[in-house]
Design a protein around this motif. Structure first.
Motif, PDB file in Angstrom:
ATOM      1  N   LEU A  14       0.864  -1.192   0.000  1.00 24.21           N
ATOM      2  CA  LEU A  14       0.000   0.000   0.000  1.00 24.21           C
ATOM      3  C   LEU A  14       0.891   1.229   0.000  1.00 24.21           C
ATOM      4  O   LEU A  14       1.632   1.450   0.953  1.00 24.21           O
ATOM      5  CB  LEU A  14      -0.882   0.030   1.254  1.00 24.21           C
ATOM      6  CG  LEU A  14      -1.960  -1.022   1.407  1.00 24.21           C
ATOM      7  CD1 LEU A  14      -2.648  -0.871   2.769  1.00 24.21           C
ATOM      8  CD2 LEU A  14      -2.982  -0.907   0.294  1.00 24.21           C
ATOM      9  N   LEU A  17      -0.641   5.634   1.766  1.00 24.96           N
ATOM     10  CA  LEU A  17      -1.848   5.447   2.568  1.00 24.96           C
ATOM     11  C   LEU A  17      -2.073   6.671   3.448  1.00 24.96           C
ATOM     12  O   LEU A  17      -1.140   7.176   4.064  1.00 24.96           O
ATOM     13  CB  LEU A  17      -1.700   4.196   3.442  1.00 24.96           C
ATOM     14  CG  LEU A  17      -2.853   3.890   4.396  1.00 24.96           C
ATOM     15  CD1 LEU A  17      -4.112   3.509   3.627  1.00 24.96           C
ATOM     16  CD2 LEU A  17      -2.454   2.775   5.358  1.00 24.96           C
ATOM     17  N   ALA A  19      -3.353   7.602   6.675  1.00 23.18           N
ATOM     18  CA  ALA A  19      -3.732   7.082   7.992  1.00 23.18           C
ATOM     19  C   ALA A  19      -3.153   8.006   9.048  1.00 23.18           C
ATOM     20  O   ALA A  19      -1.996   8.404   8.960  1.00 23.18           O
ATOM     21  CB  ALA A  19      -3.219   5.656   8.172  1.00 23.18           C
ATOM     22  N   ARG A  24      -5.148   3.287  12.975  1.00 29.03           N
ATOM     23  CA  ARG A  24      -5.669   3.306  11.598  1.00 29.03           C
ATOM     24  C   ARG A  24      -4.804   2.448  10.669  1.00 29.03           C
ATOM     25  O   ARG A  24      -5.317   1.754   9.800  1.00 29.03           O
ATOM     26  CB  ARG A  24      -5.748   4.737  11.066  1.00 29.03           C
ATOM     27  CG  ARG A  24      -6.706   5.614  11.814  1.00 29.03           C
ATOM     28  CD  ARG A  24      -8.156   5.293  11.475  1.00 29.03           C
ATOM     29  NE  ARG A  24      -9.059   6.043  12.328  1.00 29.03           N
ATOM     30  CZ  ARG A  24      -9.739   5.519  13.363  1.00 29.03           C
ATOM     31  NH1 ARG A  24      -9.623   4.258  13.661  1.00 29.03           N
ATOM     32  NH2 ARG A  24     -10.540   6.266  14.082  1.00 29.03           N
ATOM     33  N   VAL A  25      -3.493   2.510  10.850  1.00 26.93           N
ATOM     34  CA  VAL A  25      -2.594   1.696  10.014  1.00 26.93           C
ATOM     35  C   VAL A  25      -2.886   0.210  10.259  1.00 26.93           C
ATOM     36  O   VAL A  25      -2.985  -0.575   9.320  1.00 26.93           O
ATOM     37  CB  VAL A  25      -1.110   2.012  10.312  1.00 26.93           C
ATOM     38  CG1 VAL A  25      -0.190   1.012   9.627  1.00 26.93           C
ATOM     39  CG2 VAL A  25      -0.774   3.428   9.874  1.00 26.93           C
ATOM     40  N   GLU A  27      -5.665  -1.087  11.270  1.00 21.34           N
ATOM     41  CA  GLU A  27      -6.971  -1.411  10.680  1.00 21.34           C
ATOM     42  C   GLU A  27      -6.818  -1.684   9.186  1.00 21.34           C
ATOM     43  O   GLU A  27      -7.396  -2.642   8.661  1.00 21.34           O
ATOM     44  CB  GLU A  27      -7.968  -0.266  10.909  1.00 21.34           C
ATOM     45  CG  GLU A  27      -8.450  -0.183  12.343  1.00 21.34           C
ATOM     46  CD  GLU A  27      -9.252   1.088  12.631  1.00 21.34           C
ATOM     47  OE1 GLU A  27      -9.343   1.982  11.755  1.00 21.34           O
ATOM     48  OE2 GLU A  27      -9.793   1.171  13.752  1.00 21.34           O
ATOM     49  N   HIS A  28      -6.033  -0.848   8.498  1.00 25.81           N
ATOM     50  CA  HIS A  28      -5.795  -1.060   7.065  1.00 25.81           C
ATOM     51  C   HIS A  28      -5.053  -2.371   6.827  1.00 25.81           C
ATOM     52  O   HIS A  28      -5.363  -3.103   5.879  1.00 25.81           O
ATOM     53  CB  HIS A  28      -5.020   0.118   6.459  1.00 25.81           C
ATOM     54  CG  HIS A  28      -5.874   1.307   6.175  1.00 25.81           C
ATOM     55  ND1 HIS A  28      -6.694   1.402   5.078  1.00 25.81           N
ATOM     56  CD2 HIS A  28      -6.059   2.457   6.869  1.00 25.81           C
ATOM     57  CE1 HIS A  28      -7.330   2.557   5.096  1.00 25.81           C
ATOM     58  NE2 HIS A  28      -6.959   3.220   6.179  1.00 25.81           N
ATOM     59  N   MET A  31      -7.511  -5.203   7.081  1.00 24.58           N
ATOM     60  CA  MET A  31      -8.341  -5.325   5.878  1.00 24.58           C
ATOM     61  C   MET A  31      -7.555  -5.953   4.730  1.00 24.58           C
ATOM     62  O   MET A  31      -8.060  -6.818   4.018  1.00 24.58           O
ATOM     63  CB  MET A  31      -8.884  -3.963   5.455  1.00 24.58           C
ATOM     64  CG  MET A  31      -9.956  -3.429   6.380  1.00 24.58           C
ATOM     65  SD  MET A  31     -10.732  -1.896   5.792  1.00 24.58           S
ATOM     66  CE  MET A  31      -9.459  -0.685   6.176  1.00 24.58           C
ATOM     67  N   LEU A  32      -6.311  -5.512   4.569  1.00 22.55           N
ATOM     68  CA  LEU A  32      -5.463  -6.036   3.502  1.00 22.55           C
ATOM     69  C   LEU A  32      -5.266  -7.544   3.653  1.00 22.55           C
ATOM     70  O   LEU A  32      -5.462  -8.305   2.706  1.00 22.55           O
ATOM     71  CB  LEU A  32      -4.106  -5.323   3.520  1.00 22.55           C
ATOM     72  CG  LEU A  32      -3.059  -5.836   2.531  1.00 22.55           C
ATOM     73  CD1 LEU A  32      -3.380  -5.347   1.136  1.00 22.55           C
ATOM     74  CD2 LEU A  32      -1.682  -5.359   2.941  1.00 22.55           C
ATOM     75  N   ARG A  41     -10.017  -9.740  10.046  1.00 17.93           N
ATOM     76  CA  ARG A  41      -9.268  -8.492  10.257  1.00 17.93           C
ATOM     77  C   ARG A  41      -9.144  -8.157  11.738  1.00 17.93           C
ATOM     78  O   ARG A  41      -8.144  -7.605  12.157  1.00 17.93           O
ATOM     79  CB  ARG A  41      -9.865  -7.343   9.465  1.00 17.93           C
ATOM     80  CG  ARG A  41     -11.186  -6.830   9.995  1.00 17.93           C
ATOM     81  CD  ARG A  41     -11.714  -5.663   9.205  1.00 17.93           C
ATOM     82  NE  ARG A  41     -12.188  -6.110   7.906  1.00 17.93           N
ATOM     83  CZ  ARG A  41     -12.811  -5.331   7.048  1.00 17.93           C
ATOM     84  NH1 ARG A  41     -13.044  -4.079   7.321  1.00 17.93           N
ATOM     85  NH2 ARG A  41     -13.219  -5.801   5.893  1.00 17.93           N
ATOM     86  N   ILE A  81       3.704  -0.879   3.825  1.00 18.32           N
ATOM     87  CA  ILE A  81       2.809   0.273   3.834  1.00 18.32           C
ATOM     88  C   ILE A  81       3.663   1.540   3.889  1.00 18.32           C
ATOM     89  O   ILE A  81       4.516   1.670   4.755  1.00 18.32           O
ATOM     90  CB  ILE A  81       1.848   0.236   5.041  1.00 18.32           C
ATOM     91  CG1 ILE A  81       0.971  -1.022   4.979  1.00 18.32           C
ATOM     92  CG2 ILE A  81       0.992   1.505   5.083  1.00 18.32           C
ATOM     93  CD1 ILE A  81       0.060  -1.207   6.182  1.00 18.32           C
TER      94      ILE A  81
END
Length: 151
Positions: A14, A17, A19, A24-25, A27-28, A31-32, A41, A81
């Motif tokens: 990613l 991003l 974030a 937040r990172v 959380e991403h 999801m990834l 997740r 990321i």
């Protein structure tokens, strides 16, 4: 091919991003990995957050290697990321983080996983490598940097 090349693919990168925090990172990342591995997740987020509570995974120089053990995971998985805006990470040098390598390992981690962490730390200690990662135009460029670093 080294261990990092075996656990990192273009769809696990990613770039830029947006974030605003570690939360937040993570959380991403959750999801990834949910999309890529089919792992929930929430368990990925919880594992990364629990590890971070033990002590920051920030290395310094704008780099962090958040990692966690995941029940039911068969083999290590990684993601790169790169953040649009640096975020605080409680790194030893106090600098905010823009580059992260998120590493997930099976619940029963082995010597291989310690080797991956060691290899990542070694790569990220190279200023030229960090700068090239910061400037990589796309996921293919990031993969090429990791592949080139092993030769």
């Amino acid at each position: 091919m080294n261990a990092i090349s075996q656990i990192l693919t273009a769809d696990q990168i990613l770039l830029d991003l947006d974030a605003s925090s570690k939360k937040r990172v993570f959380e991403h990342a959750g999801m990834l990995f949910e999309q890529k591995l089919g792992m929930p997740r929430a368990s990925i987020f919880d594992s990364l957050f629990a590890r971070e509570k033990l002590g920051s995974t920030g290395l310094g120089q704008g780099i962090a290697i958040p990692h966690g053990r995941i029940k039911g995971l068969k083999q290590a998985a990684g993601a790169v990321i790169r953040l649009q805006t640096p975020i605080p990470f409680d790194s030893p040098d106090g600098k905010p983080v823009t580059l992260l390598f998120v590493l997930l390992v099976p619940e029963q981690a082995t010597e291989e996983h310690l080797q991956i962490l060691s290899e990542l730390a070694q790569r990220f200690s190279d200023r030229s490598f960090r700068e090239k990662l910061q400037n990589a135009a796309d996921a293919a460029g990031v993969l090429a940097l990791f592949d080139a670093a092993e030769h």
